[in-house]
Design a protein around this motif. Structure first.
Motif, PDB file in Angstrom:
ATOM      1  N   THR A 171      13.609  11.250 -13.285  1.00  0.00           N
ATOM      2  CA  THR A 171      13.692  11.130 -11.723  1.00  0.00           C
ATOM      3  C   THR A 171      12.498  10.537 -11.302  1.00  0.00           C
ATOM      4  N   VAL A 172      12.474  10.016 -10.277  1.00  0.00           N
ATOM      5  CA  VAL A 172      11.089   9.498  -9.648  1.00  0.00           C
ATOM      6  C   VAL A 172      10.365  10.750  -9.230  1.00  0.00           C
ATOM      7  N   ARG A 173       9.111  11.180  -9.621  1.00  0.00           N
ATOM      8  CA  ARG A 173       8.383  12.037  -9.227  1.00  0.00           C
ATOM      9  C   ARG A 173       7.445  11.734  -7.954  1.00  0.00           C
ATOM     10  N   ASP A 174       6.893  12.627  -7.673  1.00  0.00           N
ATOM     11  CA  ASP A 174       5.883  12.040  -6.379  1.00  0.00           C
ATOM     12  C   ASP A 174       4.982  11.035  -6.942  1.00  0.00           C
ATOM     13  N   CYS A 175       4.698  10.125  -6.013  1.00  0.00           N
ATOM     14  CA  CYS A 175       3.666   8.882  -6.428  1.00  0.00           C
ATOM     15  C   CYS A 175       2.660   9.055  -5.622  1.00  0.00           C
ATOM     16  N   LYS A 176       1.418   8.464  -6.293  1.00  0.00           N
ATOM     17  CA  LYS A 176       0.226   8.233  -5.822  1.00  0.00           C
ATOM     18  C   LYS A 176       0.161   7.109  -4.726  1.00  0.00           C
ATOM     19  N   THR A 177      -0.763   7.531  -3.733  1.00  0.00           N
ATOM     20  CA  THR A 177      -0.847   6.908  -2.564  1.00  0.00           C
ATOM     21  C   THR A 177      -1.638   5.267  -2.785  1.00  0.00           C
ATOM     22  N   GLY A 178      -2.060   5.005  -4.059  1.00  0.00           N
ATOM     23  CA  GLY A 178      -2.871   3.894  -4.149  1.00  0.00           C
ATOM     24  C   GLY A 178      -2.004   2.499  -4.060  1.00  0.00           C
ATOM     25  N   ALA A 179      -0.751   2.327  -4.564  1.00  0.00           N
ATOM     26  CA  ALA A 179      -0.231   1.356  -4.003  1.00  0.00           C
ATOM     27  C   ALA A 179      -0.013   0.774  -2.586  1.00  0.00           C
ATOM     28  N   VAL A 180       0.281   1.903  -1.889  1.00  0.00           N
ATOM     29  CA  VAL A 180       0.417   1.860  -0.475  1.00  0.00           C
ATOM     30  C   VAL A 180      -1.222   1.323   0.390  1.00  0.00           C
ATOM     31  N   ARG A 181      -1.924   1.989  -0.355  1.00  0.00           N
ATOM     32  CA  ARG A 181      -3.199   1.766   0.264  1.00  0.00           C
ATOM     33  C   ARG A 181      -3.871   0.507   0.127  1.00  0.00           C
ATOM     34  N   MET A 182      -3.424   0.159  -1.411  1.00  0.00           N
ATOM     35  CA  MET A 182      -3.876  -1.271  -1.677  1.00  0.00           C
ATOM     36  C   MET A 182      -3.172  -2.640  -1.060  1.00  0.00           C
ATOM     37  N   ALA A 183      -2.008  -2.351  -0.977  1.00  0.00           N
ATOM     38  CA  ALA A 183      -1.186  -3.338  -0.219  1.00  0.00           C
ATOM     39  C   ALA A 183      -1.511  -3.415   1.249  1.00  0.00           C
TER      40      ALA A 183
END
Length: 305
Positions: A171-183
């Motif tokens: 199941t999808v676990r907690d994601c890091k914020t890097g994808a959002v910050r980069m975008a």
């Protein structure tokens, strides 16, 4: 005194990248892996001067192997056409199926964030360099972050596995914020790509099995893009948007499981515990992850003193 020879690192090569993709496609054909795709309409539109892949006209829900068009040019990289491609991470081949999908869609050459350890390897290092990937250093990812943002602004696709490690619970676990910050900083959309079934081919504690791979189904669901105008400013808290990304990725997994061609037996190791499978529960997954120790910036593990 021994002197270390300088490392050979070739320049990024279109021909080399094509060779990698063609090798993957050949292996898929060899094992007759069935890739079923939904959500194609959410993929980025082909850029100017890009001819859509022949598979876009295939039977809905399938991922065909085109018989023509292998010599079409790679997707042109133009400012304003970049995207962050966020991919689930349940096994070691999820990224490959996502890459094949984007390749046949518009001949995109995705750039992955690769650990320094892989880049330093005598064999993998030259391949990482020739494929044009972004290397994340051992102690700090700041340089890689800046390089990825610059490439996004230039029009590249940057592929990220935001879970930062294989989720053993499937199941999808907690994601890091890097994808959002980069975008957000680059002003590009995030494309959620959920891959279900590739973990049956190879994942933690389950090595590749030709028998299991033969005619194996793999489901890919492309979620609705998370547009840059809906993302927070880079200075603001990225966690709410990251939670939204994680929910979109899990929704794609749920879609893939709903019509997955294989019916799992009771306690199947590749199914989540919440659905009667043999995978670790979320609590067990957190305990096992904690026992592994925290991750370094470069992707390795720090040992606990």
């Amino acid at each position: 005194m021994n002197r270390r020879l300088p490392k050979w690192r070739p320049e990024p090569s279109d021909r080399f990248y094509r060779g990698i993709v063609r090798t993957g496609l050949a292996l898929r054909w060899l094992f007759r892996v069935r890739v079923l795709v939904t959500g194609r309409e959410n993929l980025p539109p082909p850029g100017p001067d890009t001819i859509p892949g022949p598979d876009t006209a295939a039977r809905p829900g399938t991922f065909s192997r085109p018989s023509t068009g292998s010599r079409r040019p790679s997707r042109p990289v133009l400012p304003g056409h970049g995207a962050v491609v966020a991919i689930t991470h349940f096994g070691y081949l999820d990224f490959a199926f996502a890459e094949m999908l984007l390749w046949w869609h518009n001949r995109a050459q995705m750039r992955f964030l690769i650990t320094q350890g892989a880049a330093d390897h005598w064999l993998a290092g030259p391949a990482v360099s020739a494929a044009g990937h972004v290397v994340v250093g051992y102690e700090s990812g700041a340089h890689a972050y800046d390089a990825a943002v610059a490439r996004l602004r230039a029009g590249e696709y940057i592929a990220i596995l935001p879970e930062a490690g294989v989720s053993r619970s499937f199941t999808v676990r907690d994601c890091k914020t890097g994808a959002v910050r980069m975008a957000s900083e680059a002003g590009v959309p995030i494309i959620p790509v959920s891959v279900w079934g590739a973990h049956r081919l190879m994942t933690r504690h389950h090595a590749f099995s030709p028998r299991r791979a033969w005619r194996a189904p793999v489901r890919i669901h492309v979620g609705e893009p998370i547009l840059p105008e809906s993302l927070p400013d880079p200075e603001h808290d990225a966690r709410p948007a990251t939670a939204r990304l994680a929910a979109a990725l899990q929704h794609g997994i749920d879609v893939g499981m709903a019509d997955f061609p294989l019916q799992p037996g009771p306690g199947a190791w590749w199914m989540p515990a919440g659905l009667g499978g043999g995978a670790p529960t979320e609590e067990e997954r957190r305990r096992l992850d904690a026992a592994d120790g925290p991750r370094r910036a470069g992707g390795g593990r720090r040992t606990q003193n």
